[in-house]
Design a protein around this motif. Structure first.
Motif, PDB file in Angstrom:
ATOM      1  N   LEU A  89       0.833  -1.209   0.000  1.00 31.72           N
ATOM      2  CA  LEU A  89       0.000   0.000   0.000  1.00 31.72           C
ATOM      3  C   LEU A  89       0.863   1.254   0.000  1.00 31.72           C
ATOM      4  O   LEU A  89       1.902   1.319   0.662  1.00 31.72           O
ATOM      5  CB  LEU A  89      -0.897   0.023   1.240  1.00 31.72           C
ATOM      6  CG  LEU A  89      -1.913  -1.121   1.382  1.00 31.72           C
ATOM      7  CD1 LEU A  89      -2.656  -0.984   2.710  1.00 31.72           C
ATOM      8  CD2 LEU A  89      -2.888  -1.121   0.226  1.00 31.72           C
TER       9      LEU A  89
ATOM     10  N   SER B 238      -0.728   7.420  -0.423  1.00 30.25           N
ATOM     11  CA  SER B 238      -1.765   8.126  -1.186  1.00 30.25           C
ATOM     12  C   SER B 238      -3.044   7.300  -1.314  1.00 30.25           C
ATOM     13  O   SER B 238      -4.084   7.820  -1.702  1.00 30.25           O
ATOM     14  CB  SER B 238      -1.242   8.490  -2.580  1.00 30.25           C
ATOM     15  OG  SER B 238      -0.874   7.322  -3.294  1.00 30.25           O
ATOM     16  N   GLU B 239      -2.975   6.006  -0.984  1.00 28.74           N
ATOM     17  CA  GLU B 239      -4.137   5.123  -1.136  1.00 28.74           C
ATOM     18  C   GLU B 239      -4.942   4.969   0.155  1.00 28.74           C
ATOM     19  O   GLU B 239      -6.090   4.518   0.119  1.00 28.74           O
ATOM     20  CB  GLU B 239      -3.684   3.724  -1.595  1.00 28.74           C
ATOM     21  CG  GLU B 239      -3.074   3.712  -2.980  1.00 28.74           C
ATOM     22  CD  GLU B 239      -2.476   2.367  -3.342  1.00 28.74           C
ATOM     23  OE1 GLU B 239      -2.599   1.959  -4.515  1.00 28.74           O
ATOM     24  OE2 GLU B 239      -1.871   1.722  -2.449  1.00 28.74           O
TER      25      GLU B 239
ATOM     26  N   LYS C  64      -8.559   6.766   0.614  1.00 26.06           N
ATOM     27  CA  LYS C  64      -9.544   6.172  -0.291  1.00 26.06           C
ATOM     28  C   LYS C  64      -9.840   4.728   0.092  1.00 26.06           C
ATOM     29  O   LYS C  64     -10.983   4.268  -0.021  1.00 26.06           O
ATOM     30  CB  LYS C  64      -9.045   6.245  -1.734  1.00 26.06           C
ATOM     31  CG  LYS C  64      -8.827   7.671  -2.242  1.00 26.06           C
ATOM     32  CD  LYS C  64     -10.130   8.463  -2.223  1.00 26.06           C
ATOM     33  CE  LYS C  64      -9.912   9.877  -2.717  1.00 26.06           C
ATOM     34  NZ  LYS C  64     -11.154  10.701  -2.609  1.00 26.06           N
ATOM     35  N   LEU C  65      -8.818   4.014   0.543  1.00 26.82           N
ATOM     36  CA  LEU C  65      -9.013   2.636   0.973  1.00 26.82           C
ATOM     37  C   LEU C  65     -10.001   2.564   2.128  1.00 26.82           C
ATOM     38  O   LEU C  65     -10.944   1.757   2.113  1.00 26.82           O
ATOM     39  CB  LEU C  65      -7.672   2.013   1.387  1.00 26.82           C
ATOM     40  CG  LEU C  65      -7.743   0.631   2.044  1.00 26.82           C
ATOM     41  CD1 LEU C  65      -8.336  -0.398   1.093  1.00 26.82           C
ATOM     42  CD2 LEU C  65      -6.359   0.185   2.507  1.00 26.82           C
TER      43      LEU C  65
ATOM     44  N   TYR D  16      -9.610  -2.396  -1.495  1.00 25.60           N
ATOM     45  CA  TYR D  16      -8.420  -2.002  -2.263  1.00 25.60           C
ATOM     46  C   TYR D  16      -8.683  -2.140  -3.766  1.00 25.60           C
ATOM     47  O   TYR D  16      -8.307  -1.266  -4.559  1.00 25.60           O
ATOM     48  CB  TYR D  16      -7.240  -2.874  -1.838  1.00 25.60           C
ATOM     49  CG  TYR D  16      -6.009  -2.704  -2.696  1.00 25.60           C
ATOM     50  CD1 TYR D  16      -5.133  -1.648  -2.493  1.00 25.60           C
ATOM     51  CD2 TYR D  16      -5.727  -3.611  -3.727  1.00 25.60           C
ATOM     52  CE1 TYR D  16      -4.001  -1.491  -3.292  1.00 25.60           C
ATOM     53  CE2 TYR D  16      -4.614  -3.460  -4.531  1.00 25.60           C
ATOM     54  CZ  TYR D  16      -3.755  -2.399  -4.307  1.00 25.60           C
ATOM     55  OH  TYR D  16      -2.648  -2.241  -5.104  1.00 25.60           O
TER      56      TYR D  16
ATOM     57  N   ILE E  25     -10.717   0.918  -5.163  1.00 24.53           N
ATOM     58  CA  ILE E  25     -10.236   2.309  -5.121  1.00 24.53           C
ATOM     59  C   ILE E  25     -10.183   2.860  -6.540  1.00 24.53           C
ATOM     60  O   ILE E  25      -9.612   2.251  -7.447  1.00 24.53           O
ATOM     61  CB  ILE E  25      -8.829   2.392  -4.496  1.00 24.53           C
ATOM     62  CG1 ILE E  25      -8.846   1.911  -3.046  1.00 24.53           C
ATOM     63  CG2 ILE E  25      -8.301   3.829  -4.570  1.00 24.53           C
ATOM     64  CD1 ILE E  25      -7.467   1.812  -2.427  1.00 24.53           C
TER      65      ILE E  25
ATOM     66  N   THR F   5      -7.594   7.653  -7.493  1.00 27.34           N
ATOM     67  CA  THR F   5      -6.156   7.916  -7.362  1.00 27.34           C
ATOM     68  C   THR F   5      -5.509   7.656  -8.709  1.00 27.34           C
ATOM     69  O   THR F   5      -6.066   6.969  -9.571  1.00 27.34           O
ATOM     70  CB  THR F   5      -5.482   6.999  -6.317  1.00 27.34           C
ATOM     71  OG1 THR F   5      -5.540   5.644  -6.786  1.00 27.34           O
ATOM     72  CG2 THR F   5      -6.153   7.089  -4.955  1.00 27.34           C
ATOM     73  N   ASP F   6      -4.327   8.186  -8.886  1.00 26.99           N
ATOM     74  CA  ASP F   6      -3.525   7.921 -10.079  1.00 26.99           C
ATOM     75  C   ASP F   6      -4.341   8.145 -11.359  1.00 26.99           C
ATOM     76  O   ASP F   6      -4.775   9.255 -11.612  1.00 26.99           O
ATOM     77  CB  ASP F   6      -2.953   6.499 -10.038  1.00 26.99           C
ATOM     78  CG  ASP F   6      -2.147   6.249  -8.766  1.00 26.99           C
ATOM     79  OD1 ASP F   6      -1.265   7.061  -8.479  1.00 26.99           O
ATOM     80  OD2 ASP F   6      -2.429   5.261  -8.069  1.00 26.99           O
TER      81      ASP F   6
ATOM     82  N   THR G 146      -6.215   2.581 -13.172  1.00 24.56           N
ATOM     83  CA  THR G 146      -5.495   2.051 -12.011  1.00 24.56           C
ATOM     84  C   THR G 146      -6.374   1.095 -11.212  1.00 24.56           C
ATOM     85  O   THR G 146      -5.884   0.113 -10.654  1.00 24.56           O
ATOM     86  CB  THR G 146      -5.015   3.206 -11.109  1.00 24.56           C
ATOM     87  OG1 THR G 146      -4.353   4.190 -11.911  1.00 24.56           O
ATOM     88  CG2 THR G 146      -4.046   2.704 -10.047  1.00 24.56           C
ATOM     89  N   ARG G 147      -7.666   1.374 -11.130  1.00 16.82           N
ATOM     90  CA  ARG G 147      -8.564   0.478 -10.405  1.00 16.82           C
ATOM     91  C   ARG G 147      -8.573  -0.908 -11.053  1.00 16.82           C
ATOM     92  O   ARG G 147      -8.505  -1.928 -10.355  1.00 16.82           O
ATOM     93  CB  ARG G 147      -9.992   1.016 -10.358  1.00 16.82           C
ATOM     94  CG  ARG G 147     -10.954   0.005  -9.719  1.00 16.82           C
ATOM     95  CD  ARG G 147     -12.285   0.580  -9.361  1.00 16.82           C
ATOM     96  NE  ARG G 147     -13.039   1.051 -10.509  1.00 16.82           N
ATOM     97  CZ  ARG G 147     -14.272   1.547 -10.426  1.00 16.82           C
ATOM     98  NH1 ARG G 147     -14.874   1.616  -9.263  1.00 16.82           N
ATOM     99  NH2 ARG G 147     -14.901   1.971 -11.496  1.00 16.82           N
TER     100      ARG G 147
ATOM    101  N   ARG H 219      -5.556  -2.743 -10.081  1.00 14.60           N
ATOM    102  CA  ARG H 219      -5.655  -3.288  -8.712  1.00 14.60           C
ATOM    103  C   ARG H 219      -6.509  -4.562  -8.701  1.00 14.60           C
ATOM    104  O   ARG H 219      -6.208  -5.510  -7.972  1.00 14.60           O
ATOM    105  CB  ARG H 219      -6.258  -2.248  -7.763  1.00 14.60           C
ATOM    106  CG  ARG H 219      -5.361  -1.058  -7.468  1.00 14.60           C
ATOM    107  CD  ARG H 219      -5.930  -0.209  -6.326  1.00 14.60           C
ATOM    108  NE  ARG H 219      -5.123   0.981  -6.128  1.00 14.60           N
ATOM    109  CZ  ARG H 219      -5.430   2.182  -6.598  1.00 14.60           C
ATOM    110  NH1 ARG H 219      -6.543   2.354  -7.309  1.00 14.60           N
ATOM    111  NH2 ARG H 219      -4.649   3.217  -6.370  1.00 14.60           N
TER     112      ARG H 219
END
Length: 405
Positions: free
Chosen positions: A211, A214-215, A218-219, A253, A256, A259-260, A265-266, A269
């Motif tokens: 992790l 920055s996460e 939001k996590l 997770y 999320i 971000t990015d 990015t989701r 993940r």
């Protein structure tokens, strides 16, 4: 001379008689030995038959157990026979032939607590195409970003986010949209809700995930949401680096988004979580895998038949996740009026060419006229066009893909 009882010939006959007697004695001895061996062999034969029978019973018992277990799981799962799945009529014969060497399945992840996910109107927050090479057992995964701008396969023929297809017509509509826009021939799907993902991760004992600071905010927001949706309790996460996450936390997770690069990015993940689950499942014992299946089966909807599930289960430990990626490979993220924020392929036609190279190792694929028309319409709607040089472009593996572990 004639009075001699024994002539030279007679002496020769006598020697022959001695030889004959000796040979008879040897023959009888050999027969006795042979008879003894036969009796000994005969004595062992029932044990050999019994051993073979026992092995066959064990094998048959194992097969019957697996079959009974799959039958039980199948009866709990929401089965949907797909009747209206379509492929493009102008799909090249060679393309279809190439794809038949692969088992291609669409995986959908929906935010719903309803077992009947078709009727719930849920959107597919996760869309993943799984390609299994039938010869090598190698597996590749490609996410289709939920916000990807595509033409729906229903009568409206409108251009919207890919995620909307599932909400409008369930798995059939979602598969038809993928087939239409990407020149695919998908005929099978598996849908899970995020409760199933949570329970599966818990049954596997959680996941170790790296992790970033920055996460964290939001996590924890997503953890709140997952607890509300799933009714499964957990705790916030405050640490960075490699952290052990339970089912709620790992599912959060995977969800999320802000971000990015947002949806891009989701989806990364999501693939990361699936890769870690596969890695952990391969080293898990049968008991833990049984617990995992029992935990999720009520929250699965699928078109796979019992035979297809049996075939997949038989080969599951031979499968190797070679790599994973996201589609489209080149994109822009404009906001288009009432359609909101989108992921727009640049352009769709060439992105689909690369997709066929990646999933099916097909370097001779030529897009159908249907895909060419859709690609031209997207360019006309958005103004975004080709960003791929097909002579030089390569697909990069996800940095945390299981192939690099």
């Amino acid at each position: 001379m004639s009075d001699n009882i024994f002539s030279d010939e007679d002496f020769d006959d006598y020697d022959d008689m001695e030889d004959t007697a000796a040979k008879r004695a040897q023959k009888k001895s050999a027969e006795r030995r042979s008879s003894g061996k036969k009796k000994k062999k005969s004595k062992n034969k029932p044990w050999i038959i019994a051993l073979i029978a026992e092995i066959l019973v064990i094998i048959l018992g194992g097969v019957l157990f697996v079959n009974a277990y799959i039958n039980s799981a199948f009866n709990k799962m929401n089965f949907e026979e797909l009747k209206d799945v379509k492929v493009n009529d102008d799909l090249a014969e060679e393309t279809v032939k190439k794809m038949t060497g692969y088992t291609t399945i669409a995986l959908f992840g929906v935010d719903s607590r309803d077992i009947d996910m078709v009727e719930s109107g849920a959107r597919s927050d996760a869309i993943i195409i799984v390609s299994i090479n039938n010869d090598t057992q190698e597996v590749k995964m490609s996410s289709v970003y939920r916000d990807t701008y595509l033409e729906l396969a229903n009568d409206s023929k409108s251009y919207e986010k890919a995620t909307h297809a599932y909400a409008y017509g369930g798995a059939s509509e979602a598969i038809n949209t993928l087939n239409k826009n990407l020149d695919l021939n998908i005929t099978a799907y598996v849908t899970v809700n995020f409760k199933a993902l949570t329970e599966a991760i818990d049954a596997l004992g959680g996941l170790d995930i790296e992790l970033k600071s920055s996460e964290l905010d939001k996590l924890n927001q997503c953890i709140d949401e997952q607890q509300r949706v799933n009714g499964i309790q957990s705790t916030y996460v405050y640490d960075t680096g490699v952290v052990h996450l339970d089912g709620v936390q790992a599912t959060a997770y995977a969800r999320i988004r802000s971000t990015d690069q947002g949806d891009i990015t989701r989806a990364w993940r999501q693939r990361k979580v699936i890769s870690l689950m596969i890695e952990k499942a391969k080293s898990a014992g049968i008991s833990k895998l049984n617990d995992c299946l029992n935990a999720v089966v009520d929250d699965i909807s699928s078109s796979l038949t019992k035979k297809e599930i049996m075939d997949l289960a038989t080969n599951c430990f031979n499968y190797k996740l070679e790599s994973s990626t996201g589609f489209p490979f080149t994109w822009s993220t404009p906001t288009l009026g009432s359609k909101g924020s989108l992921v727009v392929a640049g352009d769709l036609e060439n992105n689909v060419v690369v997709l066929h190279r990646y999933l099916f190792n097909d370097y001779d694929y030529v897009p159908s006229q249907t895909v060419k028309n859709i690609s031209a319409n997207i360019i006309n709607d958005t103004g975004y066009y080709n960003q791929i040089d097909l002579d030089t472009f390569t697909v990069d593996d996800d940095p945390d893909s299981i192939v690099n572990k």
